[in-house]
Design an enzyme around this catalytic site. Structure first.
Site, PDB file in Angstrom:
ATOM      1  N   GLY A   1     -16.679   6.578 -34.019  1.00 35.82           N
ATOM      2  CA  GLY A   1     -17.577   7.669 -33.663  1.00 35.82           C
ATOM      3  C   GLY A   1     -18.407   7.329 -32.440  1.00 35.82           C
ATOM      4  O   GLY A   1     -17.913   6.762 -31.463  1.00 35.82           O
ATOM      5  N   GLY A   2     -19.688   7.647 -32.486  1.00 33.72           N
ATOM      6  CA  GLY A   2     -20.566   7.379 -31.353  1.00 33.72           C
ATOM      7  C   GLY A   2     -20.624   5.914 -30.981  1.00 33.72           C
ATOM      8  O   GLY A   2     -20.705   5.554 -29.801  1.00 33.72           O
TER       9      GLY A   2
ATOM     10  N   PRO B   1       0.802  -1.225   0.000  1.00 35.12           N
ATOM     11  CA  PRO B   1       0.000   0.000   0.000  1.00 35.12           C
ATOM     12  C   PRO B   1       0.836   1.277   0.000  1.00 35.12           C
ATOM     13  O   PRO B   1       0.427   2.284  -0.592  1.00 35.12           O
ATOM     14  CB  PRO B   1      -0.826  -0.129   1.286  1.00 35.12           C
ATOM     15  CG  PRO B   1      -0.960  -1.604   1.502  1.00 35.12           C
ATOM     16  CD  PRO B   1       0.332  -2.184   1.030  1.00 35.12           C
TER      17      PRO B   1
ATOM     18  N   GLY C   1       4.910   1.204  -3.942  1.00 35.90           N
ATOM     19  CA  GLY C   1       4.670   0.625  -5.257  1.00 35.90           C
ATOM     20  C   GLY C   1       5.956   0.655  -6.055  1.00 35.90           C
ATOM     21  O   GLY C   1       6.755  -0.284  -6.048  1.00 35.90           O
TER      22      GLY C   1
ATOM     23  N   ARG D   1     -18.999   0.685 -42.792  1.00 41.29           N
ATOM     24  CA  ARG D   1     -19.852   1.853 -42.544  1.00 41.29           C
ATOM     25  C   ARG D   1     -19.765   2.837 -43.717  1.00 41.29           C
ATOM     26  O   ARG D   1     -18.677   3.209 -44.161  1.00 41.29           O
ATOM     27  CB  ARG D   1     -19.379   2.537 -41.265  1.00 41.29           C
ATOM     28  CG  ARG D   1     -20.090   3.830 -40.923  1.00 41.29           C
ATOM     29  CD  ARG D   1     -21.458   3.592 -40.358  1.00 41.29           C
ATOM     30  NE  ARG D   1     -22.008   4.813 -39.760  1.00 41.29           N
ATOM     31  CZ  ARG D   1     -23.254   4.949 -39.348  1.00 41.29           C
ATOM     32  NH1 ARG D   1     -24.084   3.929 -39.458  1.00 41.29           N
ATOM     33  NH2 ARG D   1     -23.674   6.080 -38.823  1.00 41.29           N
TER      34      ARG D   1
ATOM     35  N   TRP E   1      -2.199  -4.641  -4.901  1.00 42.02           N
ATOM     36  CA  TRP E   1      -2.255  -4.691  -6.365  1.00 42.02           C
ATOM     37  C   TRP E   1      -1.780  -6.044  -6.905  1.00 42.02           C
ATOM     38  O   TRP E   1      -1.048  -6.110  -7.878  1.00 42.02           O
ATOM     39  CB  TRP E   1      -1.427  -3.560  -6.979  1.00 42.02           C
ATOM     40  CG  TRP E   1      -1.761  -2.220  -6.420  1.00 42.02           C
ATOM     41  CD1 TRP E   1      -0.973  -1.435  -5.629  1.00 42.02           C
ATOM     42  CD2 TRP E   1      -2.991  -1.504  -6.583  1.00 42.02           C
ATOM     43  NE1 TRP E   1      -1.632  -0.279  -5.283  1.00 42.02           N
ATOM     44  CE2 TRP E   1      -2.883  -0.289  -5.862  1.00 42.02           C
ATOM     45  CE3 TRP E   1      -4.187  -1.767  -7.276  1.00 42.02           C
ATOM     46  CZ2 TRP E   1      -3.908   0.640  -5.803  1.00 42.02           C
ATOM     47  CZ3 TRP E   1      -5.213  -0.835  -7.212  1.00 42.02           C
ATOM     48  CH2 TRP E   1      -5.066   0.351  -6.492  1.00 42.02           C
ATOM     49  N   ILE E   2      -2.213  -7.107  -6.250  1.00 35.37           N
ATOM     50  CA  ILE E   2      -1.746  -8.441  -6.630  1.00 35.37           C
ATOM     51  C   ILE E   2      -2.712  -9.062  -7.634  1.00 35.37           C
ATOM     52  O   ILE E   2      -3.859  -9.404  -7.304  1.00 35.37           O
ATOM     53  CB  ILE E   2      -1.611  -9.349  -5.384  1.00 35.37           C
ATOM     54  CG1 ILE E   2      -0.733  -8.677  -4.325  1.00 35.37           C
ATOM     55  CG2 ILE E   2      -1.041 -10.708  -5.797  1.00 35.37           C
ATOM     56  CD1 ILE E   2       0.638  -8.258  -4.825  1.00 35.37           C
TER      57      ILE E   2
ATOM     58  N   GLU F   1       3.787  -3.023 -13.630  1.00 32.45           N
ATOM     59  CA  GLU F   1       5.207  -3.374 -13.835  1.00 32.45           C
ATOM     60  C   GLU F   1       6.096  -2.132 -13.875  1.00 32.45           C
ATOM     61  O   GLU F   1       7.085  -2.094 -14.621  1.00 32.45           O
ATOM     62  CB  GLU F   1       5.388  -4.192 -15.129  1.00 32.45           C
ATOM     63  CG  GLU F   1       4.508  -5.413 -15.216  1.00 32.45           C
ATOM     64  CD  GLU F   1       5.058  -6.620 -14.492  1.00 32.45           C
ATOM     65  OE1 GLU F   1       6.217  -6.574 -14.051  1.00 32.45           O
ATOM     66  OE2 GLU F   1       4.313  -7.600 -14.344  1.00 32.45           O
TER      67      GLU F   1
END
Length: 391
Positions: free
Chosen positions: A346-347, A136, A139, A275, A164-165, A370
């Site tokens: 796009g959308g 914690p 890092g 498209r 973060w394992i 990493e």
């Protein structure tokens, strides 16, 4: 005549065995992994059965010696397998990379007796590993870790919390870095801890923006005991072991990043070919064609960089600088390519109906794990310009 559909990646593999291995991987990835990848990620499904299938296919121990159950393949080949798996589902590609990272310490620093006892099960597909370095409060500052290992005769007792394992709470074994001596890098040792060790527990998985099928959790060590026979390397050698593993692991992340980027490019190209706007395919518009050209160039450059670093490693030469460069460039490229893929659609790119938004969310974490890309720049600068002045 123009060719239609995604163009296959041109690979230069050293042997027919390697070519067959890539063909097997591609078939497995497209048949068993890719079809359900989106739905399983949305559901947060951990693909333990898929890892078992990959292990049965011999893909969980590729860069390690055949005498211990590995595949005996050079990193040049192993990384291209990772790329194919990550293109189908990053949770799988990154999971194989983490398992390989977790096996690295024992494979390279363990005694002959330790390797003979543990590696066959670790590499043969029946087990899944995890790597416990981050905490914690430490890092990137790995030398500042606080998880402590205290020796009493032939037994070590480990107390502390790892953070973060990947595979936390699901792994069968953990390669754990803990403080066994004084402060700083020289007081750290490495241990092989069984996943079911009494006193070992996992917190609830982190809630992440992507890779929801890959559990990431804190691990709590509350009086976890391991025999000295499970200490890897010499006392105080753990930091050196950790850095060696990270150099190799960074190449795995680079290959995974290119896999995700390639998947995003393929999805984007397929969309703009189908498209139509203003009476013609989107693929006819120069602005989009230039974007696609830049995406493809970034991918090819990243692939060439990680393969060059892999060949340096395979030749037995120092590859730390090249590993940092590959991790930095490939993950930045993946973030740019996946962002551009969303733009191409796009959308629709912003909806969960197409996979490019998932690729974009997944690419982000690769710039962090990493060693963040800011750390990679520090590593590269030290190699090129020398260490920072402390005066």
């Amino acid at each position: 005549m123009p060719q239609h559909g995604p163009q296959p990646v041109v690979r230069h593999l050293p042997t027919q065995e390697a070519r067959d291995l890539l063909a097997l991987t591609r078939d497995l990835a497209q048949r068993e992994i890719a079809p359900a990848a989106g739905a399983e990620e949305d559901a947060g499904t951990f693909p333990r059965e898929t890892f078992a299938l990959i292990g049965e296919a011999g893909l969980l121990g590729l860069p390690y010696a055949e005498e211990y159950g590995g595949g005996g393949q050079p990193y040049e080949v192993y990384l291209q397998v990772l790329e194919e798996l990550a293109a189908a589902r990053l949770t799988i590609g990154l999971g194989v990379s983490v398992h390989t990272l977790a096996s690295h310490a024992l494979a390279h620093f363990g005694t002959k007796e330790q390797r003979a006892e543990h590696l066959p099960a670790m590499l043969g597909g029946g087990m899944l590993g995890a790597y416990c370095l981050s905490e914690p409060a430490s890092g990137s500052d790995a030398a500042n870790l606080r998880t402590r290992a205290v020796r009493d005769g032939d037994t070590w007792t480990i107390d502390g919390t790892k953070a973060w394992i990947t595979h936390g709470g699901h792994a069968d074994f953990y390669t754990v870095l803990a403080r066994s001596g004084g402060e700083g890098a020289r007081g750290i040792s490495a241990y092989l801890v069984p996943g079911d060790a009494p006193g070992l527990s996992a917190a609830a998985p982190e809630r992440k923006m992507g890779m929801k099928g890959s559990p990431t959790a804190q691990l709590h060590f509350d009086g976890v005991t391991v025999p000295d026979a499970r200490r890897i390397g010499d006392e105080g050698q753990g930091f050196t072991i950790a850095l060696a593993a990270l150099d190799a692991g960074r190449l795995g992340i680079a290959a995974c990043a290119i896999g995700v980027a390639q998947a995003a490019l393929d999805a984007g190209v397929a969309y703009v070919r189908e498209r139509r706007q203003f009476g013609r395919p989107l693929a006819d518009f120069q602005g989009l064609r230039f974007m696609i050209a830049d995406m493809a160039t970034r991918i090819e450059a990243g692939r060439a960089l990680y393969l060059a670093a892999a060949r340096t490693r395979d030749a037995g030469e120092d590859f730390s600088r090249q590993a940092a460069m590959a991790k930095l460039f490939c993950t930045d490229a993946a973030m740019q390519v996946t962002t551009d893929a969303v733009q191409l659609l796009g959308g629709y790119g912003y909806t969960a109906d197409f996979p490019v938004e998932r690729y974009m969310r997944e690419a982000k974490v690769l710039q962090i794990v990493e060693g963040t890309n800011q750390i990679q720049r520090m590593v590269i600068a030290r190699h090129v310009a020398g260490p920072e002045s402390r005066g």
